[in-house]
Design a protein around this motif. Structure first.
Motif, PDB file in Angstrom:
ATOM      1  N   UNK A   1       0.812  -1.216   0.000  1.00 43.39           N
ATOM      2  CA  UNK A   1       0.000   0.000   0.000  1.00 43.39           C
ATOM      3  C   UNK A   1       0.850   1.273   0.000  1.00 43.39           C
ATOM      4  N   UNK A   2       2.079   1.178   0.470  1.00 41.33           N
ATOM      5  CA  UNK A   2       2.963   2.346   0.483  1.00 41.33           C
ATOM      6  C   UNK A   2       3.448   2.701  -0.918  1.00 41.33           C
ATOM      7  N   UNK A   3       3.355   1.750  -1.842  1.00 37.59           N
ATOM      8  CA  UNK A   3       3.970   1.975  -3.150  1.00 37.59           C
ATOM      9  C   UNK A   3       2.990   1.946  -4.313  1.00 37.59           C
ATOM     10  N   UNK A   4       1.929   1.193  -4.201  1.00 34.87           N
ATOM     11  CA  UNK A   4       1.038   1.050  -5.347  1.00 34.87           C
ATOM     12  C   UNK A   4       0.139   2.280  -5.503  1.00 34.87           C
ATOM     13  N   UNK A   5      -0.230   2.554  -6.752  1.00 37.05           N
ATOM     14  CA  UNK A   5      -1.183   3.633  -7.057  1.00 37.05           C
ATOM     15  C   UNK A   5      -2.429   3.069  -7.735  1.00 37.05           C
ATOM     16  N   UNK A   6      -2.489   1.761  -7.894  1.00 40.85           N
ATOM     17  CA  UNK A   6      -3.639   1.126  -8.514  1.00 40.85           C
ATOM     18  C   UNK A   6      -4.821   1.184  -7.532  1.00 40.85           C
ATOM     19  N   UNK A   7      -5.894   1.875  -7.919  1.00 46.20           N
ATOM     20  CA  UNK A   7      -7.030   2.084  -7.036  1.00 46.20           C
ATOM     21  C   UNK A   7      -7.689   0.769  -6.617  1.00 46.20           C
ATOM     22  N   UNK A   8      -7.820  -0.161  -7.545  1.00 47.70           N
ATOM     23  CA  UNK A   8      -8.466  -1.439  -7.223  1.00 47.70           C
ATOM     24  C   UNK A   8      -7.664  -2.197  -6.175  1.00 47.70           C
ATOM     25  N   UNK A   9      -6.346  -2.188  -6.313  1.00 47.13           N
ATOM     26  CA  UNK A   9      -5.487  -2.886  -5.345  1.00 47.13           C
ATOM     27  C   UNK A   9      -5.553  -2.190  -3.987  1.00 47.13           C
ATOM     28  N   UNK A  10      -5.562  -0.861  -4.005  1.00 43.03           N
ATOM     29  CA  UNK A  10      -5.626  -0.112  -2.751  1.00 43.03           C
ATOM     30  C   UNK A  10      -6.888  -0.480  -1.972  1.00 43.03           C
ATOM     31  N   UNK A  11      -8.049  -0.457  -2.621  1.00 43.18           N
ATOM     32  CA  UNK A  11      -9.302  -0.779  -1.930  1.00 43.18           C
ATOM     33  C   UNK A  11      -9.314  -2.236  -1.461  1.00 43.18           C
TER      34      UNK A  11
ATOM     35  N   UNK B   1      -4.616  10.179   0.253  1.00 45.43           N
ATOM     36  CA  UNK B   1      -4.699  10.504  -1.179  1.00 45.43           C
ATOM     37  C   UNK B   1      -5.748   9.687  -1.942  1.00 45.43           C
ATOM     38  N   UNK B   2      -6.482   8.825  -1.247  1.00 44.09           N
ATOM     39  CA  UNK B   2      -7.466   7.978  -1.929  1.00 44.09           C
ATOM     40  C   UNK B   2      -8.847   8.251  -1.351  1.00 44.09           C
ATOM     41  N   UNK B   3      -9.736   8.725  -2.200  1.00 41.92           N
ATOM     42  CA  UNK B   3     -11.095   9.033  -1.764  1.00 41.92           C
ATOM     43  C   UNK B   3     -11.913   7.754  -1.616  1.00 41.92           C
ATOM     44  N   UNK B   4     -12.763   7.706  -0.585  1.00 43.71           N
ATOM     45  CA  UNK B   4     -13.692   6.599  -0.415  1.00 43.71           C
ATOM     46  C   UNK B   4     -13.270   5.539   0.580  1.00 43.71           C
ATOM     47  N   UNK B   5     -12.030   5.591   1.083  1.00 43.15           N
ATOM     48  CA  UNK B   5     -11.570   4.556   2.023  1.00 43.15           C
ATOM     49  C   UNK B   5     -12.288   4.663   3.375  1.00 43.15           C
ATOM     50  N   UNK B   6     -12.603   5.883   3.800  1.00 42.97           N
ATOM     51  CA  UNK B   6     -13.344   6.049   5.056  1.00 42.97           C
ATOM     52  C   UNK B   6     -14.730   5.421   4.930  1.00 42.97           C
ATOM     53  N   UNK B   7     -15.362   5.628   3.785  1.00 42.73           N
ATOM     54  CA  UNK B   7     -16.694   5.064   3.560  1.00 42.73           C
ATOM     55  C   UNK B   7     -16.652   3.543   3.550  1.00 42.73           C
ATOM     56  N   UNK B   8     -15.599   2.962   2.990  1.00 45.25           N
ATOM     57  CA  UNK B   8     -15.484   1.505   2.932  1.00 45.25           C
ATOM     58  C   UNK B   8     -15.324   0.917   4.330  1.00 45.25           C
TER      59      UNK B   8
END
Length: 566
Positions: A311-321, A353-360
């Motif tokens: 998570x510290x390195x990836x920018x892929x949104x699907x992987x982050x979620x 930097x990623x929107x929507x993680x709080x909602x998840x």
């Protein structure tokens, strides 16, 4: 002038027994010789009336008896003389003024013997409504209407029967039959609710009544009994989310409520400690430890460490979620570890930097249905009611502008642009739930304006966000930062927490506020003291989270009762 009696009349009235009534007491007065002066002296001795007291004599029809006609009336066996002192006359005049205040004077007569019965009526769903069972007696200066007889239910009849027989001592009577009490009742009849000032007036009347009956130390049973009487007489004041519905007036387990607050105010000098052995500790809220159902995608500790590294390195949104979802349980353990919780944003930087993680995370904690309640209910169920309720508040320039914005009314030319309708309605709610001091040691109560500044700030989009973070000192609690050209034209929202920006997924004020509320649970952050009533109201009343296990102020419960019963 003394009347002259014939010899026959003198013989007739000698050693005569004369019926006399003073207040509610009737007695015979014996006269050896008829004389108005002797009669007055005998009355004073019989009824223990001071010799210096001025007396007035009438018959039972209220016709005044003068000295010259007394001897003739004294010989009539059917006549009963009624005695009035100056004090009695004043009380009669006061009663007349009370009748002039209103056509109707209402009261509810309750006795301690009825407490068990009343509780059963509240707690048993199959029982008839307590408002149907308790009769609101009506006294009219024009006489009672026979149609009122149908309102008298068996419980009231049993109460009155016991009182008349003297079989139940110490009746508790809701003291609303004064002129002030009539004001309370008339407002409820007219509006279906009570303003804050009227509710305080009612509480003051009832507390004065309880202290008059029991002294400085009022028993818990008496306080609970009168709290029950209030919501019985005024059903729309009953809190549908409380176990019994009247805990905001007095909760016997918490020993809190409007009645208790007033009692403590008037006996501030008392040193008697409050018993706390029966209190129930309420632990609901954003910092509570929670248990979650098992899911197949949760990782072991080693797998979580690998996911965190990715998570510290990836920018892929699907992987982050995906990875944030897989590390949810582990993140919850960290948040409740005092030594590690402060580093949560360093350990999971994608929140920055990623929107929507709080909602998840919030949806994983409480489910999709709970997560969607605020956005579904606010505009349809609460918004207009909040605005209408706020019209009874003392109007300030700020509140006036907020109400206009909330109701989409045109602003005056001199008024500055205010927030959009949704944000304005939430700030109106903050006015209704006035910020409370953190405790007795707090130097002063925070104003509504200061509390608003702790909830949402506006930042012009042409200015640097970093400058805002650098200048933000002394407010470690989360708040919203709205950026745009004006408060009514906001383009994006951020949650500011610990001098860090967490971008909101929503571009609307209602959606952004929803994320601000949820971040308290996602990061296990305590509500700010000045905003605690606001957040607690939304938590229990709108989101329906930890209902019955969260500490709620009486003001929160009262407002909920008003809005949900409208």
């Amino acid at each position: 002038m003394h009347a002259t009696l014939s010899p026959d009349l003198k013989r007739q009235v000698a050693n005569m027994l004369i019926k006399v009534k003073h207040r509610e007491t009737k007695k015979y007065v014996k006269l050896e010789e008829v004389s108005f002066t002797d009669f007055m002296s005998a009355v004073q001795q019989k009824f223990l009336i001071p010799e210096t007291a001025a007396l007035k004599v009438t018959d039972e029809q209220g016709i005044e008896v003068a000295e010259d006609v007394f001897p003739e009336l004294a010989g009539v066996k059917e006549v009963c003389f009624v005695i009035y002192t100056a004090e009695d006359i004043l009380e009669t005049k006061s009663s007349k003024k009370l009748r002039d205040c209103s056509d109707l004077t209402h009261y509810v007569t309750l006795t301690s013997c009825d407490l068990t019965v009343l509780k059963q009526l509240v707690e048993e769903p199959s029982s008839p409504s307590l408002t149907d069972t308790l009769s609101v007696s009506t006294t009219s200066s024009q006489g009672s209407d026979t149609s009122d007889a149908g309102l008298v239910q068996p419980l009231l009849e049993s109460i009155h029967a016991r009182n008349e027989r003297g079989g139940c001592s110490s009746p508790f009577r809701l003291p609303l039959c004064t002129c002030l009490g009539v004001t309370v009742i008339h407002e409820y009849e007219k509006t279906g609710s009570l303003k804050d000032s009227t509710r305080r007036l009612m509480v003051n009347i009832i507390v004065a009544h309880m202290r008059e009956k029991e002294g400085r130390t009022v028993s818990k049973a008496t306080k609970e009994f009168h709290a029950l009487g209030i919501v019985s007489l005024f059903p729309s004041l009953k809190d549908p989310y409380s176990k019994k519905g009247y805990e905001h007036f007095y909760g016997i387990q918490s020993n809190k409520g409007f009645l208790e607050w007033r009692i403590k105010t008037v006996q501030r000098q008392s040193k008697t400690p409050t018993a706390s052995q029966n209190r129930v500790e309420l632990k609901g809220g954003p910092t509570s430890r929670r248990t979650f159902g098992l899911t197949n995608d949760q990782q072991t500790r080693d797998q979580c460490m690998e996911a965190m590294s990715l998570l510290h390195h990836t920018t892929d949104q699907d992987i982050v979620f995906q990875k944030m979802r897989e590390t949810f349980y582990y993140r919850q353990q960290i948040l409740h570890d005092p030594q590690e919780s402060a580093n949560i944003l360093q350990m999971f930087p994608r929140f920055l930097d990623t929107k929507g993680l709080i909602l998840q995370d919030f949806a994983m904690m409480f489910g999709v249905e709970t997560a969607s309640r605020f956005l579904e209910k606010w505009n349809t169920t609460f918004k207009d009611k909040v605005a209408r309720e706020a019209r009874d508040l003392q109007e300030t320039c700020r509140l006036k502008r907020l109400l206009k914005s909330a109701l989409n009314e045109e602003m005056d030319d001199a008024d500055e642009p205010e927030w959009d309708s949704d944000m304005a309605s939430l700030l109106v709610l903050l006015h209704l739930l006035t910020p409370q001091p953190a405790g007795r040691k707090r130097p002063k109560k925070m104003s509504v304006g200061e509390a608003i500044d702790h909830l949402v700030k506006f930042h012009k989009s042409c200015q640097s966000l970093e400058d805002h973070l650098m200048n933000n000192e002394g407010n470690p609690q989360p708040y919203l930062l709205a950026t745009g050209t004006s408060k009514a034209q906001v383009f994006s929202f951020y949650i500011v927490w610990d001098r860090k920006l967490l971008p909101c997924q929503s571009c609307t004020s209602l959606g952004a506020f929803d994320e601000l509320f949820k971040c308290h649970f996602v990061f296990s952050v305590k509500y700010e003291d000045a905003l605690s009533s606001l957040y607690t109201f939304l938590q229990t009343t709108v989101y329906n989270i930890d209902v019955g296990t969260t500490v709620e102020s009486p003001r929160v419960k009262e407002l909920r009762a008003k809005l949900l019963n409208k």
